[in-house]
Design a protein around this motif. Structure first.
Motif, mmCIF file in Angstrom:
data_model
loop_
_atom_site.group_PDB
_atom_site.id
_atom_site.type_symbol
_atom_site.label_atom_id
_atom_site.label_comp_id
_atom_site.label_asym_id
_atom_site.label_seq_id
_atom_site.Cartn_x
_atom_site.Cartn_y
_atom_site.Cartn_z
ATOM 1 N N CYS A 52 0.808 -1.229 0.000
ATOM 2 C CA CYS A 52 0.000 0.000 0.000
ATOM 3 C C CYS A 52 0.836 1.271 0.000
ATOM 4 C CB CYS A 52 -0.928 0.011 1.207
ATOM 5 S SG CYS A 52 -0.059 0.064 2.804
ATOM 6 N N MET A 53 2.154 1.144 0.069
ATOM 7 C CA MET A 53 3.072 2.285 0.087
ATOM 8 C C MET A 53 2.876 3.168 1.314
ATOM 9 S SD MET A 53 5.227 1.947 -2.250
ATOM 10 C CE MET A 53 6.051 3.533 -2.134
ATOM 11 N N THR A 54 2.356 2.597 2.388
ATOM 12 C CA THR A 54 2.260 3.310 3.660
ATOM 13 C C THR A 54 3.606 3.198 4.378
ATOM 14 O OG1 THR A 54 -0.105 2.836 3.905
ATOM 15 C CG2 THR A 54 1.115 3.367 5.914
ATOM 16 N N PRO A 55 4.125 4.298 4.950
ATOM 17 C CA PRO A 55 5.387 4.195 5.697
ATOM 18 C C PRO A 55 5.216 3.332 6.937
ATOM 19 C CG PRO A 55 4.401 6.371 5.951
ATOM 20 C CD PRO A 55 3.612 5.672 4.897
ATOM 21 N N VAL A 56 6.129 2.398 7.123
ATOM 22 C CA VAL A 56 6.075 1.470 8.253
ATOM 23 C C VAL A 56 7.400 1.532 8.997
ATOM 24 C CG1 VAL A 56 5.770 -0.938 8.962
ATOM 25 C CG2 VAL A 56 4.512 -0.054 6.995
ATOM 26 N N THR A 57 7.336 1.583 10.305
ATOM 27 C CA THR A 57 8.531 1.602 11.139
ATOM 28 C C THR A 57 8.856 0.200 11.622
ATOM 29 O OG1 THR A 57 8.068 3.852 11.885
ATOM 30 C CG2 THR A 57 9.596 2.576 13.216
ATOM 31 N N ARG A 58 10.107 -0.156 11.522
ATOM 32 C CA ARG A 58 10.559 -1.487 11.924
ATOM 33 C C ARG A 58 10.597 -1.593 13.440
ATOM 34 N NH1 ARG A 58 16.361 -3.996 9.971
ATOM 35 N NH2 ARG A 58 15.996 -6.181 10.462
ATOM 36 N N GLY A 59 10.043 -2.686 13.973
ATOM 37 C CA GLY A 59 9.995 -2.848 15.411
ATOM 38 C C GLY A 59 11.286 -3.357 16.011
ATOM 39 N N SER A 60 11.936 -4.316 15.332
ATOM 40 C CA SER A 60 13.151 -4.926 15.864
ATOM 41 C C SER A 60 14.190 -5.056 14.771
ATOM 42 C CB SER A 60 12.846 -6.311 16.450
ATOM 43 O OG SER A 60 14.034 -6.993 16.779
ATOM 44 N N SER A 61 15.406 -4.679 15.073
ATOM 45 C CA SER A 61 16.484 -4.770 14.079
ATOM 46 C C SER A 61 16.943 -6.206 13.861
ATOM 47 C CB SER A 61 17.675 -3.914 14.533
ATOM 48 O OG SER A 61 18.163 -4.361 15.785
ATOM 49 N N SER A 62 16.470 -7.136 14.698
ATOM 50 C CA SER A 62 16.874 -8.541 14.570
ATOM 51 C C SER A 62 15.829 -9.372 13.832
ATOM 52 C CB SER A 62 17.124 -9.139 15.960
ATOM 53 O OG SER A 62 15.945 -9.111 16.747
ATOM 54 N N ASN A 63 14.767 -8.733 13.336
ATOM 55 C CA ASN A 63 13.726 -9.458 12.630
ATOM 56 C C ASN A 63 13.382 -8.739 11.333
ATOM 57 O OD1 ASN A 63 11.661 -11.130 11.862
ATOM 58 N ND2 ASN A 63 10.227 -10.473 13.450
ATOM 59 N N LEU A 64 13.539 -9.419 10.202
ATOM 60 C CA LEU A 64 13.243 -8.835 8.898
ATOM 61 C C LEU A 64 11.748 -8.803 8.592
ATOM 62 C CD1 LEU A 64 16.061 -10.437 6.698
ATOM 63 C CD2 LEU A 64 15.925 -8.068 7.502
#
Length: 245
Positions: free
Chosen positions: A97-109
Motif C-alpha cells: 500500500c506504500m504506507t510508511p512502516v517503522t521497523r519494530g526490531s532490528s533482529s527481525n526482517l
C-alpha cells in the motif's frame, strides 16, 4: 468532482477538480506538481499545501486524485523510498500500500503492515530486506524465502570495484563504496579528489581509506601527512553501522 474555485492549488490549471480528504480542492496537474515539489525537498509524505492545513494525504489518494501514470507512480515510489531512507533508516514503505512502516526490531526482517492487514482481513507482512510480501517462517534476521532475497547494501559493499587511495607506503586499493561509519549511508568515491569526505546525510567527515575521522587519520601512527592515509586501509565492510542519534 468539485467545481469550488476558492480552493488551494488549482489556480492557472484549466482542468477538472477533485476534493481531497482534508476538504481542499485540487486539479490533477497542480496536485502532481505540488507532490513533486515535496519530493524534491526530500519529503517522503504528502501534506496539504493550504495555509494552516497540515493534513497528510495517503499515497493511494494522491495516485487517484493526481491521475498518476504508471511511470509517474514508479518515479514517485522510488523517490519516496530514497527520501525516507535518508530521513529515517528505520522507516520503509510497505510494498502493498506504500504506507510508511517503522521497523519494530532490528533482529527481525519480518514487518507487519497494519493498513494492508486491515484491508485484506489477514495479517500482511513484508520483508524489510527485499521489500516483497513475506515468505517462509519468521522471525528471521538473515533473509526471507523469496528468490534472491539479500541485503543490497551489503552486496554493494562486497562487490563494488576498487579505487586507489594514497597511503604512507604508496598507493593501495580501496573499495569504491563505503558505509559511513557514523550513519551507515553508502557513499561512492570515484578515485578522483581528496580521500577525506563529508557524509551528505550526517555531515560527519572521515577518511575513505581507514574510516577514521579526519583528525584521527592525520595524527594516528608515526606520520602526520595531509592528504595521505597514515593508517592501514580498512578491508571491505561486512556490516552497516546504525546511526545512534
Amino acid at each position: 468532482i468539485s467545481l469550488d474555485v476558492s480552493a488551494v492549488l488549482c489556480e492557472g490549471f484549466d482542468s477538472p477538480r477533485a476534493r481531497m480528504s482534508c476538504g481542499h480542492v485540487v486539479t490533477p496537474m497542480s496536485l502532481t506538481k505540488w507532490c513533486q515539489q515535496l519530493l524534491k525537498q526530500g519529503k517522503s509524505r504528502f501534506v496539504c499545501g493550504q495555509s494552516g492545513c497540515n493534513a497528510e494525504w495517503p499515497y493511494q489518494e494522491v495516485c487517484k486524485m493526481a491521475l498518476l501514470t504508471p511511470e509517474e507512480r514508479k518515479n514517485f515510489e522510488t523517490t519516496m523510498a530514497l527520501n525516507a531512507a535518508v530521513g529515517d533508516p528505520n522507516t520503509k514503505f510497505c510494498p502493498g500500500c506504500m504506507t510508511p512502516v517503522t521497523r519494530g526490531s532490528s533482529s527481525n526482517l519480518f514487518v507487519c503492515c497494519q493498513v494492508c492487514s486491515a484491508k485484506t482481513g489477514r495479517s500482511f507482512g513484508f520483508c524489510w530486506q527485499c521489500l516483497r510480501e513475506w515468505k517462509g517462517r519468521q522471525p528471521r534476521s538473515d533473509l526471507c524465502e523469496n528468490d534472491d532475497c539479500h541485503n543490497s547494501a551489503l552486496k554493494t559493499l562486497r562487490e563494488c570495484p576498487e579505487v586507489k587511495i594514497k597511503t604512507v607506503n604508496g598507493v593501495k586499493g580501496c573499495p569504491s563504496v563505503r558505509a559511513c561509519p557514523t550513519c551507515g549511508s553508502l557513499i561512492q568515491h570515484t578515485g578522483i579528489g581528496c580521500k577525506n569526505i563529508s557524509c551528505p546525510r550526517c555531515k560527519m567527515s572521515f577518511c575513505f581509506g581507514c574510516l577514521k575521522t579526519i583528525s584521527e587519520c592525520r595524527t594516528t601512527g608515526t606520520h602526520n601527512v595531509y592528504g595521505v592515509c597514515s593508517i592501514d586501509i580498512v578491508p571491505r565492510q561486512t556490516s552497516i553501522p546504525v546511526w545512534q542519534r
